[in-house]
Design a protein around this motif. Structure first.
Motif, PDB file in Angstrom:
ATOM      1  N   GLU A 219     -52.872   1.161 -36.125  1.00 15.68           N
ATOM      2  CA  GLU A 219     -53.449  -0.064 -35.563  1.00 15.68           C
ATOM      3  C   GLU A 219     -53.986   0.139 -34.149  1.00 15.68           C
ATOM      4  OE1 GLU A 219     -50.619  -3.305 -37.933  1.00 15.68           O
ATOM      5  OE2 GLU A 219     -49.983  -2.462 -36.013  1.00 15.68           O
ATOM      6  N   ILE A 220     -53.257   0.893 -33.347  1.00 12.51           N
ATOM      7  CA  ILE A 220     -53.673   1.095 -31.959  1.00 12.51           C
ATOM      8  C   ILE A 220     -54.870   2.033 -31.882  1.00 12.51           C
ATOM      9  CG2 ILE A 220     -52.982   2.057 -29.728  1.00 12.51           C
ATOM     10  CD1 ILE A 220     -50.161   1.011 -30.260  1.00 12.51           C
ATOM     11  N   SER A 221     -54.822   3.129 -32.604  1.00 13.76           N
ATOM     12  CA  SER A 221     -55.911   4.119 -32.502  1.00 13.76           C
ATOM     13  C   SER A 221     -57.230   3.551 -33.012  1.00 13.76           C
ATOM     14  CB  SER A 221     -55.542   5.391 -33.258  1.00 13.76           C
ATOM     15  OG  SER A 221     -55.496   5.178 -34.656  1.00 13.76           O
ATOM     16  N   VAL A 222     -57.202   2.774 -34.099  1.00 11.48           N
ATOM     17  CA  VAL A 222     -58.474   2.256 -34.624  1.00 11.48           C
ATOM     18  C   VAL A 222     -59.052   1.181 -33.705  1.00 11.48           C
ATOM     19  CG1 VAL A 222     -57.960   2.869 -37.017  1.00 11.48           C
ATOM     20  CG2 VAL A 222     -57.369   0.578 -36.193  1.00 11.48           C
ATOM     21  N   SER A 223     -58.186   0.371 -33.087  1.00 11.92           N
ATOM     22  CA  SER A 223     -58.701  -0.640 -32.153  1.00 11.92           C
ATOM     23  C   SER A 223     -59.326   0.041 -30.930  1.00 11.92           C
ATOM     24  CB  SER A 223     -57.598  -1.603 -31.727  1.00 11.92           C
ATOM     25  OG  SER A 223     -56.633  -0.982 -30.913  1.00 11.92           O
ATOM     26  N   GLN A 224     -58.766   1.166 -30.530  1.00  9.05           N
ATOM     27  CA  GLN A 224     -59.353   1.939 -29.425  1.00  9.05           C
ATOM     28  C   GLN A 224     -60.720   2.491 -29.821  1.00  9.05           C
ATOM     29  OE1 GLN A 224     -56.157   4.735 -28.806  1.00  9.05           O
ATOM     30  NE2 GLN A 224     -55.165   3.476 -27.231  1.00  9.05           N
ATOM     31  N   TYR A 225     -60.859   2.884 -31.073  1.00 12.80           N
ATOM     32  CA  TYR A 225     -62.150   3.385 -31.538  1.00 12.80           C
ATOM     33  C   TYR A 225     -63.195   2.270 -31.536  1.00 12.80           C
ATOM     34  CZ  TYR A 225     -65.632   5.907 -34.254  1.00 12.80           C
ATOM     35  OH  TYR A 225     -66.796   6.526 -34.661  1.00 12.80           O
ATOM     36  N   LEU A 226     -62.794   1.056 -31.938  1.00  7.56           N
ATOM     37  CA  LEU A 226     -63.717  -0.083 -31.905  1.00  7.56           C
ATOM     38  C   LEU A 226     -64.176  -0.361 -30.474  1.00  7.56           C
ATOM     39  CD1 LEU A 226     -65.246  -2.480 -33.046  1.00  7.56           C
ATOM     40  CD2 LEU A 226     -63.087  -3.769 -33.076  1.00  7.56           C
ATOM     41  N   GLU A 227     -63.240  -0.294 -29.549  1.00  7.95           N
ATOM     42  CA  GLU A 227     -63.598  -0.532 -28.147  1.00  7.95           C
ATOM     43  C   GLU A 227     -64.562   0.539 -27.655  1.00  7.95           C
ATOM     44  OE1 GLU A 227     -63.462  -1.088 -23.862  1.00  7.95           O
ATOM     45  OE2 GLU A 227     -62.773   0.724 -24.880  1.00  7.95           O
TER      46      GLU A 227
ATOM     47  N   GLN B 293     -70.442   1.672 -26.030  1.00  4.78           N
ATOM     48  CA  GLN B 293     -71.741   2.322 -26.198  1.00  4.78           C
ATOM     49  C   GLN B 293     -72.896   1.329 -26.165  1.00  4.78           C
ATOM     50  OE1 GLN B 293     -71.367   4.497 -29.878  1.00  4.78           O
ATOM     51  NE2 GLN B 293     -69.761   5.847 -29.106  1.00  4.78           N
ATOM     52  N   GLN B 294     -72.580   0.045 -26.228  1.00  2.00           N
ATOM     53  CA  GLN B 294     -73.616  -0.987 -26.220  1.00  2.00           C
ATOM     54  C   GLN B 294     -74.004  -1.350 -24.785  1.00  2.00           C
ATOM     55  OE1 GLN B 294     -75.058  -1.987 -29.143  1.00  2.00           O
ATOM     56  NE2 GLN B 294     -73.685  -0.447 -30.044  1.00  2.00           N
ATOM     57  N   GLU B 295     -75.273  -1.468 -24.533  1.00  4.34           N
ATOM     58  CA  GLU B 295     -75.764  -1.808 -23.200  1.00  4.34           C
ATOM     59  C   GLU B 295     -75.244  -3.178 -22.767  1.00  4.34           C
ATOM     60  OE1 GLU B 295     -80.039  -2.444 -20.855  1.00  4.34           O
ATOM     61  OE2 GLU B 295     -79.971  -2.146 -23.027  1.00  4.34           O
ATOM     62  N   GLY B 296     -74.770  -3.256 -21.532  1.00  4.37           N
ATOM     63  CA  GLY B 296     -74.331  -4.536 -20.977  1.00  4.37           C
ATOM     64  C   GLY B 296     -72.896  -4.896 -21.286  1.00  4.37           C
ATOM     65  N   TYR B 297     -72.172  -4.022 -22.004  1.00  2.00           N
ATOM     66  CA  TYR B 297     -70.774  -4.323 -22.337  1.00  2.00           C
ATOM     67  C   TYR B 297     -69.914  -4.245 -21.077  1.00  2.00           C
ATOM     68  CZ  TYR B 297     -66.116  -3.749 -24.383  1.00  2.00           C
ATOM     69  OH  TYR B 297     -64.789  -3.892 -24.700  1.00  2.00           O
ATOM     70  N   MET B 298     -69.065  -5.263 -20.876  1.00  2.00           N
ATOM     71  CA  MET B 298     -68.239  -5.343 -19.668  1.00  2.00           C
ATOM     72  C   MET B 298     -66.740  -5.279 -19.961  1.00  2.00           C
ATOM     73  SD  MET B 298     -70.250  -8.242 -17.436  1.00  2.00           S
ATOM     74  CE  MET B 298     -69.942  -9.556 -18.627  1.00  2.00           C
ATOM     75  N   GLY B 299     -66.355  -5.361 -21.225  1.00  2.00           N
ATOM     76  CA  GLY B 299     -64.937  -5.336 -21.568  1.00  2.00           C
ATOM     77  C   GLY B 299     -64.628  -6.301 -22.692  1.00  2.00           C
ATOM     78  N   ASP B 300     -63.376  -6.300 -23.140  1.00  2.00           N
ATOM     79  CA  ASP B 300     -62.957  -7.191 -24.220  1.00  2.00           C
ATOM     80  C   ASP B 300     -62.965  -8.651 -23.755  1.00  2.00           C
ATOM     81  OD1 ASP B 300     -62.558  -5.005 -25.828  1.00  2.00           O
ATOM     82  OD2 ASP B 300     -60.382  -4.934 -25.535  1.00  2.00           O
ATOM     83  N   SER B 301     -63.219  -9.555 -24.685  1.00  2.00           N
ATOM     84  CA  SER B 301     -63.144 -10.987 -24.368  1.00  2.00           C
ATOM     85  C   SER B 301     -61.749 -11.551 -24.615  1.00  2.00           C
ATOM     86  CB  SER B 301     -64.179 -11.774 -25.176  1.00  2.00           C
ATOM     87  OG  SER B 301     -64.007 -11.580 -26.568  1.00  2.00           O
ATOM     88  N   PHE B 302     -60.891 -10.770 -25.249  1.00  2.00           N
ATOM     89  CA  PHE B 302     -59.470 -11.084 -25.427  1.00  2.00           C
ATOM     90  C   PHE B 302     -58.818  -9.825 -25.976  1.00  2.00           C
ATOM     91  CE2 PHE B 302     -61.699 -12.221 -29.268  1.00  2.00           C
ATOM     92  CZ  PHE B 302     -60.897 -11.797 -30.306  1.00  2.00           C
TER      93      PHE B 302
END
Length: 595
Positions: A338-346, A351-360
């Protein structure tokens, strides 16, 4: 550890002459999510959910939380002396009822008045008045025993240009003053952080995932005063505030300012102002208790904001689609938890332009862990993903141009018939809500049946709201718009063009699986005829719904048509940003299906 902390708190309570002490989940602004400094309820109970209130007496320690967190709370409270009070369940007293039953005449209830809202403070005073129970609200007793308490950190705020906001701060302030005049208010005290930063076109980092700045704001007929910490200011920020005619005072001076007001008509929201600030006001002032006008102004996105929202969701949908492809391709072949795959999603979002962090904080849940609506994977609970059953991921990003929130449940391998049935019901429910057409004037309570009827017909239900408002480069939970079947805060407000709302039904079987499918929808005007103005929703979230998990025999022709149309849009919008292998997978995953 928790039991020892509770005993230390009781020692402080004895010293202060208190029979009970109340600890909410809040900061000085009644924020839903709080920074590490304010996590007193978590510290004293061990429960890490975002909603809950603890009450400690000399004999008992109790925690009240809602249905989203029952399973999680039971796990985290196990082994401690804290008793779980399941809010809304039959036979469970409210906090007020509990205190009335357990406090003796002439005893004293304590809490930190800076983190308890006035509405609750008033409720407690009224319900305990007959027993002549006094209230002591001037001490943070949990803070006094919290030896390694995190510091109250903060950073510089940043200025959001009109190319993103679509409206100047001066224009917003003028609109607010017009609303104040309608209420005959001479002073408006704003304590809600996302209201403040939206009004001033600024953003910050003082609360994880929420781009806000710890501050208070006072607006009069000719002044705007921002109470803010020095750490948030530099020369550029001061010059900007001066340009928009905003005066600056120290963050903690808000209480002195309030005490100095005399014979004013003050617009303040009881549920959002802390008890200490309310008590600071002189009795000569008239108080108007209404929702901040800014909250509704903020919820209705303008054309500039809506265009940015659409663009940002293509970026986010690209990251989520790549993630689902990666899961499907690699499950059973490489180690996954669960932890490793969520890190991969992040990583994919970064990699997306303008990304600033998680919203939650991402909800990454495999198998039975997904039965907890707001589960958080920890080293103790972290499950290994296997090529069977469901994996649920509820996540979102903060981008320059918008805030996202999406949930997908992915079949990792073979499923039971029950799992497929539940997945299909959730998908039908989400699609039905997103395709609802309604007359202007409808509220979330009117509309919720469109989603929930699918379950109610089978004697089933899900124990959370169907949807919540979403901010614009702001809080992922934003009022006042919401889909809820019960008439409560948020459901009485009519949907207006520009409101961004989540559409997220789910179904959860404790010990087995949990399913949720979530898209965000923008409210738009539809046709207008002799019956009035009709309204509709536009999906802005684009990522595939797992065809491997659907039982098409449960879907009507109309529902399948909705699914096919949605998947056609997913492919058209997302495929240009994928490599050839990903694109081919998406073509198959969004193929047209029939009964």
């Amino acid at each position: 550890m928790v039991n020892k902390r509770i005993e230390k708190l009781r020692e402080k309570m004895r010293e202060a002459g208190l029979s009970a002490y109340l600890v909410p989940t809040s900061d000085f602004h009644q924020s839903e999510y709080v920074g590490p400094y304010f996590k007193c309820r978590e510290y004293i109970t061990g429960f890490t959910g975002s909603a809950g209130t603890a009450v400690i007496t000399m004999d008992e320690a109790c925690l009240w939380t809602d249905g989203r967190y029952f399973v999680q709370a039971e796990r985290q409270l196990a082994g401690s002396s804290v008793i779980l009070m399941k809010m809304g369940e039959e036979g469970v007293p409210t906090i007020e009822e509990y205190l009335k039953q357990h406090l003796n005449k002439n005893s004293c209830l304590g809490y930190d008045g800076k983190v308890v809202d006035r509405q609750l403070g008033e409720k407690l005073r009224n319900c305990l008045a007959d027993q002549k129970v006094s209230i002591s609200s001037d001490r943070d007793l949990v803070g006094e025993i919290w030896e390694d308490r995190p510091l109250l950190l903060g950073e510089l705020f940043w200025i959001l240009g009109e190319n993103y906001t679509g409206e100047s701060a001066l224009s917003k302030i003028q609109r607010l003053r017009e609303k104040m005049k309608e209420e005959n208010a001479t002073v408006h005290m704003i304590t809600v952080l996302d209201d403040i930063v939206w009004l001033l076109n600024i953003r910050g980092t003082d609360i994880p995932c929420n781009p806000v700045v710890l501050s208070f704001l006072a607006v009069t007929e000719n002044k705007v005063i921002l109470f803010i910490r020095e750490v948030s200011l530099n020369k550029e920020n001061r010059e900007y505030l001066e340009k928009i005619n905003v005066q600056v005072r120290d963050y903690n001076e808000i209480y002195q300012f309030a005490a100095e007001l005399k014979n004013e008509t003050v617009l303040m929201e009881k549920a959002k102002v802390n008890d200490c600030l309310w008590e600071s006001l002189d009795h000569t002032n008239k108080i108007i208790d209404k929702m901040n006008p800014v909250s509704l102004m903020k919820a209705v996105k303008n054309q500039t904001e809506m265009e940015h929202i659409r663009r940002v969701h293509i970026k986010d949908g690209t990251a989520v689609t790549k993630f689902i492809y990666w899961l499907k391709k690699n499950i059973g072949k490489i180690p996954m938890d669960e932890i490793s795959v969520s890190q991969y999603l992040e990583k994919l979002r970064r990699q997306q332009e303008g990304y600033m962090g998680d919203s939650f904080s991402t909800i990454s849940a495999y198998g039975s862990n997904a039965a907890m609506c707001h589960y958080r994977a920890t080293e103790e609970t972290n499950k290994v993903l296997e090529p069977k059953g469901f994996y649920l991921v509820d996540s979102g990003g903060q981008y320059m141009g918008g805030t996202t929130d999406i949930t997908r449940t992915v079949a990792m391998g073979p499923l039971t018939e029950e799992e497929k049935t539940h997945f299909t019901l959730v998908a039908i429910s989400m699609l039905r809500m997103g395709h609802t057409k309604f007359l202007a004037g409808c509220s979330g309570a009117n509309l919720d049946l469109a989603a929930r009827e699918v379950f109610w017909k089978r004697g089933l239900n899900f124990n959370h709201g169907t949807g919540h408002g979403v901010g614009y480069m702001l809080n992922v939970h934003e009022r006042p718009n919401a889909f809820r079947w019960k008439e409560m805060s948020g459901t009485a407000w009519e949907f207006q063009e520009g409101m961004l709302t989540s559409d997220e039904p789910g179904y959860y079987v404790e010990g087995s699986h949990g399913i949720r499918t979530e898209n965000l929808v923008l409210c738009q005007k539809g046709e207008k005829n002799a019956y009035g103005q009709f309204m509709k929703f536009e999906f802005v979230t684009f990522a595939p719904i797992d065809l491997d998990a659907l039982d098409l025999s449960l879907m009507s022709r109309e529902e399948i048509a909705w699914l096919n149309d949605y998947h056609k849009q997913v492919y058209e919008k997302i495929s240009p940003y994928l490599d050839e292998e990903e694109k081919e997978w998406l073509r198959e995953s969004t193929r047209e299906v029939n009964v």
